[in-house]
Design a protein around this motif. Structure first.
Motif, short mmCIF file in Angstrom:
data_model
loop_
_atom_site.label_atom_id
_atom_site.label_comp_id
_atom_site.label_asym_id
_atom_site.label_seq_id
_atom_site.Cartn_x
_atom_site.Cartn_y
_atom_site.Cartn_z
N MET A 1 0.82 -1.19 0.00
CA MET A 1 0.00 0.00 0.00
C MET A 1 0.86 1.26 0.00
SD MET A 1 -3.14 0.49 -0.26
CE MET A 1 -3.81 2.08 -0.52
N ALA A 2 2.06 1.18 0.54
CA ALA A 2 2.93 2.36 0.60
C ALA A 2 3.31 2.87 -0.78
CB ALA A 2 4.20 2.04 1.40
N ALA A 3 3.34 1.99 -1.79
CA ALA A 3 3.76 2.37 -3.13
C ALA A 3 2.63 2.91 -3.99
CB ALA A 3 4.40 1.17 -3.82
N VAL A 4 1.39 2.81 -3.54
CA VAL A 4 0.25 3.22 -4.36
C VAL A 4 0.22 4.74 -4.52
CG1 VAL A 4 -2.27 3.21 -4.57
CG2 VAL A 4 -1.09 1.20 -3.68
N GLN A 5 0.15 5.16 -5.79
CA GLN A 5 0.05 6.59 -6.12
C GLN A 5 -1.29 6.83 -6.81
OE1 GLN A 5 4.13 6.30 -7.97
NE2 GLN A 5 4.18 8.42 -7.23
N THR A 6 -1.72 8.09 -6.86
CA THR A 6 -3.03 8.40 -7.43
C THR A 6 -3.13 7.95 -8.88
OG1 THR A 6 -2.26 10.66 -7.90
CG2 THR A 6 -3.51 10.32 -5.87
N GLY A 7 -2.02 7.94 -9.61
CA GLY A 7 -2.03 7.48 -11.00
C GLY A 7 -2.23 5.98 -11.14
N HIS A 8 -2.11 5.25 -10.04
CA HIS A 8 -2.32 3.80 -10.06
C HIS A 8 -3.78 3.43 -9.86
CE1 HIS A 8 2.04 3.62 -8.39
NE2 HIS A 8 2.03 3.69 -9.70
N LEU A 9 -4.61 4.43 -9.60
CA LEU A 9 -6.03 4.19 -9.32
C LEU A 9 -6.86 4.50 -10.55
CD1 LEU A 9 -6.20 6.00 -5.86
CD2 LEU A 9 -5.77 3.58 -6.29
N ARG A 10 -7.78 3.62 -10.86
CA ARG A 10 -8.67 3.82 -12.00
C ARG A 10 -10.08 3.50 -11.57
NH1 ARG A 10 -9.98 -0.05 -15.99
NH2 ARG A 10 -8.35 -1.36 -15.09
N ARG A 11 -10.99 4.45 -11.81
CA ARG A 11 -12.38 4.24 -11.42
C ARG A 11 -13.14 3.62 -12.59
NH1 ARG A 11 -16.32 8.65 -8.84
NH2 ARG A 11 -14.49 9.90 -9.25
N VAL A 18 -9.92 0.28 -9.29
CA VAL A 18 -8.92 -0.73 -9.59
C VAL A 18 -7.55 -0.14 -9.27
CG1 VAL A 18 -7.86 -2.11 -11.42
CG2 VAL A 18 -10.32 -1.75 -11.40
N VAL A 19 -6.75 -0.88 -8.52
CA VAL A 19 -5.41 -0.43 -8.14
C VAL A 19 -4.41 -1.27 -8.94
CG1 VAL A 19 -3.77 -0.13 -6.25
CG2 VAL A 19 -6.23 0.09 -5.81
N THR A 20 -3.59 -0.59 -9.75
CA THR A 20 -2.58 -1.27 -10.54
C THR A 20 -1.24 -0.59 -10.30
OG1 THR A 20 -4.25 -1.66 -12.24
CG2 THR A 20 -1.96 -2.06 -12.85
N LEU A 27 -3.04 -8.65 -6.25
CA LEU A 27 -4.37 -8.07 -6.27
C LEU A 27 -4.59 -7.32 -4.96
CD1 LEU A 27 -7.21 -7.80 -7.50
CD2 LEU A 27 -7.79 -9.93 -6.30
N ILE A 28 -4.98 -6.07 -5.06
CA ILE A 28 -5.25 -5.26 -3.88
C ILE A 28 -6.76 -5.03 -3.84
CG2 ILE A 28 -4.87 -3.06 -2.71
CD1 ILE A 28 -2.19 -2.89 -4.25
N VAL A 29 -7.40 -5.54 -2.82
CA VAL A 29 -8.85 -5.42 -2.68
C VAL A 29 -9.15 -4.40 -1.59
CG1 VAL A 29 -10.98 -6.66 -2.16
CG2 VAL A 29 -9.14 -7.81 -3.40
N CYS A 30 -10.01 -3.48 -1.92
CA CYS A 30 -10.37 -2.43 -0.97
C CYS A 30 -11.64 -2.84 -0.23
CB CYS A 30 -10.60 -1.13 -1.73
SG CYS A 30 -11.26 0.19 -0.73
N ALA A 42 -8.41 8.98 -6.42
CA ALA A 42 -8.37 8.73 -7.86
C ALA A 42 -8.70 10.00 -8.65
CB ALA A 42 -9.34 7.62 -8.24
N ASP A 43 -9.48 10.88 -8.06
CA ASP A 43 -9.87 12.12 -8.74
C ASP A 43 -8.83 13.24 -8.60
OD1 ASP A 43 -12.21 10.95 -9.59
OD2 ASP A 43 -13.40 11.73 -7.93
N GLN A 44 -7.77 13.02 -7.84
CA GLN A 44 -6.75 14.04 -7.63
C GLN A 44 -5.80 14.12 -8.83
OE1 GLN A 44 -6.95 16.10 -4.89
NE2 GLN A 44 -8.82 14.91 -4.67
N PRO A 45 -5.42 15.33 -9.21
CA PRO A 45 -4.47 15.46 -10.32
C PRO A 45 -3.06 15.06 -9.87
CG PRO A 45 -4.96 17.61 -9.39
CD PRO A 45 -5.85 16.61 -8.68
#
Length: 102
Positions: A1-11, A18-20, A27-30, A42-45
């Protein structure tokens, strides 16, 4: 989870996130309680980290324990402890009967 950035999130159209994370074949399940937080992220620039977004290093030393040390509960509650938070999380998953094999 520490490596997840906003660009890795897709709605998705369904509203699910989806977290990639490149290089992490996991697989990361929320859990439902965190969906709104991830939708907001995910909506953050840009491409900030989801956890502690103002940091620069992907794997900062003591990332979680330093966060816990900075967040002091009020009202006479005990100080946060990463070990105790992890234990509480595991008990919550076991109580919800979530299998570790999923």
């Amino acid at each position: 989870m520490a490596a997840v950035q906003t660009g890795h999130l897709r709605r998705l159209d369904s509203g699910a996130i989806v977290v990639t994370v490149p290089g992490i074949e996991r697989l990361i399940v929320c859990r439902a309680a965190w969906e709104d937080v991830l939708v907001h992220a995910a909506d953050q620039p840009g491409d900030a980290f989801v956890f502690r977004p103002r940091r620069a290093a992907r794997h900062a030393k003591n990332l979680f324990s330093s966060w816990a040390a900075r967040h002091r509960p009020t009202g006479g509650l005990p100080a946060l402890s990463v070990r105790r938070l992890r234990s509480s999380w595991i008990v919550e998953l076991l109580s919800a009967r979530i299998s570790a094999k999923r």
